[in-house]
Design a protein around this motif. Structure first.
Motif, mmCIF file in Angstrom:
data_model
loop_
_atom_site.group_PDB
_atom_site.id
_atom_site.type_symbol
_atom_site.label_atom_id
_atom_site.label_comp_id
_atom_site.label_asym_id
_atom_site.label_seq_id
_atom_site.Cartn_x
_atom_site.Cartn_y
_atom_site.Cartn_z
ATOM 1 N N PRO A 25 52.160 33.183 30.121
ATOM 2 C CA PRO A 25 52.727 33.266 31.469
ATOM 3 C C PRO A 25 51.637 33.298 32.529
ATOM 4 O O PRO A 25 50.560 33.862 32.319
ATOM 5 N N LEU A 26 51.917 32.680 33.668
ATOM 6 C CA LEU A 26 50.949 32.667 34.758
ATOM 7 C C LEU A 26 50.705 34.080 35.268
ATOM 8 O O LEU A 26 51.647 34.846 35.460
ATOM 9 N N PRO A 27 49.462 34.435 35.520
ATOM 10 C CA PRO A 27 49.174 35.766 36.058
ATOM 11 C C PRO A 27 49.452 35.820 37.550
ATOM 12 O O PRO A 27 49.601 34.782 38.215
ATOM 13 N N GLY A 28 49.503 37.029 38.075
ATOM 14 C CA GLY A 28 49.704 37.194 39.499
ATOM 15 C C GLY A 28 48.445 36.888 40.291
ATOM 16 O O GLY A 28 47.341 36.827 39.748
ATOM 17 N N THR A 29 48.618 36.657 41.559
ATOM 18 C CA THR A 29 47.502 36.478 42.475
ATOM 19 C C THR A 29 47.511 37.623 43.477
ATOM 20 O O THR A 29 48.478 38.378 43.559
ATOM 21 N N ASP A 30 46.448 37.767 44.217
ATOM 22 C CA ASP A 30 46.360 38.859 45.185
ATOM 23 C C ASP A 30 45.605 38.373 46.410
ATOM 24 O O ASP A 30 45.097 37.256 46.452
ATOM 25 N N GLU A 31 45.537 39.226 47.399
ATOM 26 C CA GLU A 31 44.897 38.866 48.655
ATOM 27 C C GLU A 31 43.490 39.445 48.781
ATOM 28 O O GLU A 31 42.883 39.353 49.842
ATOM 29 N N ASP A 32 42.993 40.093 47.735
ATOM 30 C CA ASP A 32 41.658 40.668 47.805
ATOM 31 C C ASP A 32 40.617 39.563 47.983
ATOM 32 O O ASP A 32 40.767 38.455 47.469
ATOM 33 N N GLY A 33 39.556 39.885 48.695
ATOM 34 C CA GLY A 33 38.511 38.908 48.941
ATOM 35 C C GLY A 33 37.549 38.781 47.787
ATOM 36 O O GLY A 33 37.672 39.449 46.759
ATOM 37 N N PRO A 34 36.533 37.929 47.946
ATOM 38 C CA PRO A 34 35.549 37.710 46.876
ATOM 39 C C PRO A 34 34.621 38.903 46.716
ATOM 40 O O PRO A 34 34.499 39.757 47.597
ATOM 41 N N VAL A 35 33.968 38.942 45.568
ATOM 42 C CA VAL A 35 32.955 39.947 45.268
ATOM 43 C C VAL A 35 31.727 39.222 44.716
ATOM 44 O O VAL A 35 31.768 38.027 44.416
ATOM 45 N N VAL A 36 30.636 39.960 44.575
ATOM 46 C CA VAL A 36 29.458 39.411 43.905
ATOM 47 C C VAL A 36 29.735 39.335 42.404
ATOM 48 O O VAL A 36 30.230 40.294 41.806
ATOM 49 N N LEU A 37 29.421 38.195 41.812
ATOM 50 C CA LEU A 37 29.710 37.929 40.403
ATOM 51 C C LEU A 37 28.438 37.631 39.622
ATOM 52 O O LEU A 37 27.537 36.959 40.128
ATOM 53 N N HIS A 38 28.427 38.085 38.375
ATOM 54 C CA HIS A 38 27.449 37.557 37.424
ATOM 55 C C HIS A 38 27.868 36.146 37.029
ATOM 56 O O HIS A 38 27.039 35.237 36.933
ATOM 57 N N ALA A 39 29.160 35.965 36.779
ATOM 58 C CA ALA A 39 29.789 34.661 36.534
ATOM 59 C C ALA A 39 29.477 34.051 35.175
ATOM 60 O O ALA A 39 29.876 32.919 34.909
ATOM 61 N N ASP A 40 28.788 34.779 34.311
ATOM 62 C CA ASP A 40 28.586 34.292 32.941
ATOM 63 C C ASP A 40 28.409 35.480 32.001
ATOM 64 O O ASP A 40 27.565 35.451 31.098
ATOM 65 N N LEU A 41 29.205 36.515 32.203
ATOM 66 C CA LEU A 41 29.138 37.679 31.326
ATOM 67 C C LEU A 41 29.646 37.298 29.940
ATOM 68 O O LEU A 41 30.754 36.780 29.796
ATOM 69 N N LYS A 42 28.856 37.534 28.936
ATOM 70 C CA LYS A 42 29.246 37.336 27.545
ATOM 71 C C LYS A 42 28.255 38.085 26.689
ATOM 72 O O LYS A 42 27.240 38.608 27.190
ATOM 73 N N GLY A 43 28.542 38.168 25.400
ATOM 74 C CA GLY A 43 27.765 39.034 24.535
ATOM 75 C C GLY A 43 26.277 38.749 24.529
ATOM 76 O O GLY A 43 25.460 39.667 24.483
#
Length: 272
Positions: A160-178
């Motif tokens: 099922p499609l997840p919900g969306t929200d109105e929160d703004g962007p944050v700083v991301l690592h953008a490649d978190l993995k083990g």
């Protein structure tokens, strides 16, 4: 850059004799483990101009983040240019990667603290260093791809499609993995590596990476412990399930999406 070129470059940068061993991975970079009397390092050399720009940006972004995060990030001992492309010599941080180490309660606690600190970093601080906006995928097309791939892998489901929200962007690592998370013998987080994709965007993208590293249930606990809203958490789980299915199914068809054993583990962590 040959091994001999790398050895000469590092010996000159450190002013000491060094021993180099080419690593088995490096993503967009050529990389070597370096041992010298002053310590241990990793040398990364960009193969082209575009990757050189990313490497320089990564060094700048890490320097900004270091004062905001309780968890260490790599520090450059030296940087320079070799035949018009950039290189960096990073100090090696202690620990083993989470892909090969067990996840403990300490791991999850430390990841919550890390995520809370990262997503509280002022956006302007990293944007001033050239960090890009990280694009999020369109959810409905991704859902269709994920469902088809999951069926091929024997895991049919509605997704099922997840919900969306109105929160703004944050700083991301953008490649978190083990592979990018180092831990000690107790599972405590000792470092977060590879900030080459860092930017700003939807916090669900970092939740997605955590799902691939510690599983859906573990990532839910980490994200909620960091104060991440539930709607963001479930969007991250959705992204991880869809994209892990697509990548593993593609690998089984012979497409170059990554090492098949790693993609298989990530899929099973995401789907639980």
């Amino acid at each position: 850059m040959t091994d001999a070129d790398a050895e000469d470059l590092v010996a000159e940068a450190l002013g000491a004799a060094v021993t180099l061993v080419r690593t088995g991975s490096g993503g967009d970079h050529r990389s070597w483990w370096v041992t010298a009397s002053a310590g241990r390092y990793v040398l990364r050399s960009a193969p082209d101009t575009a990757t050189s720009r990313r490497l320089d940006r990564e060094v700048r972004v890490r320097d900004v983040l270091r004062s905001h995060l309780a968890v260490p990030v790599p520090r450059a001992a030296a940087t320079g240019t070799w035949r018009e492309t950039r290189w960096t010599l990073d100090e090696r941080l202690p620990g083993v990667d989470l892909e090969t180490a067990p996840v403990t309660a300490r791991t999850l606690e430390d990841l919550s603290r890390f995520l809370r600190g990262l997503h509280a970093v002022p956006l302007g601080a990293v944007r001033a260093m050239g960090a890009p906006d990280v694009l999020s995928p369109l959810l409905e097309p991704l859902r269709q791809q994920g469902r088809a791939a999951a069926r091929d892998l024997g895991r049919p489901g509605d997704l099922p499609l997840p919900g969306t929200d109105e929160d703004g962007p944050v700083v991301l690592h953008a490649d978190l993995k083990g592979e990018h998370l180092l831990v000690d013998g107790s599972g405590g987080l000792t470092a977060v590596l590879d900030w080459s994709d860092a930017g700003t965007g939807d916090p669900a993208l970092d939740v997605e990476g955590l799902v691939l590293a510690v599983g859906a249930d573990g990532a839910r606990g980490v994200a909620r412990g960091s104060g991440t809203p539930s709607v963001v958490v479930e969007r991250g789980v959705f992204l991880a399930r869809c994209r892990s299915a697509v990548r593993w199914a593609a690998a089984l068809r012979g497409e170059p999406t990554g090492p098949e054993p790693l993609l298989r583990r990530q899929f099973h962590r995401a789907w639980g």
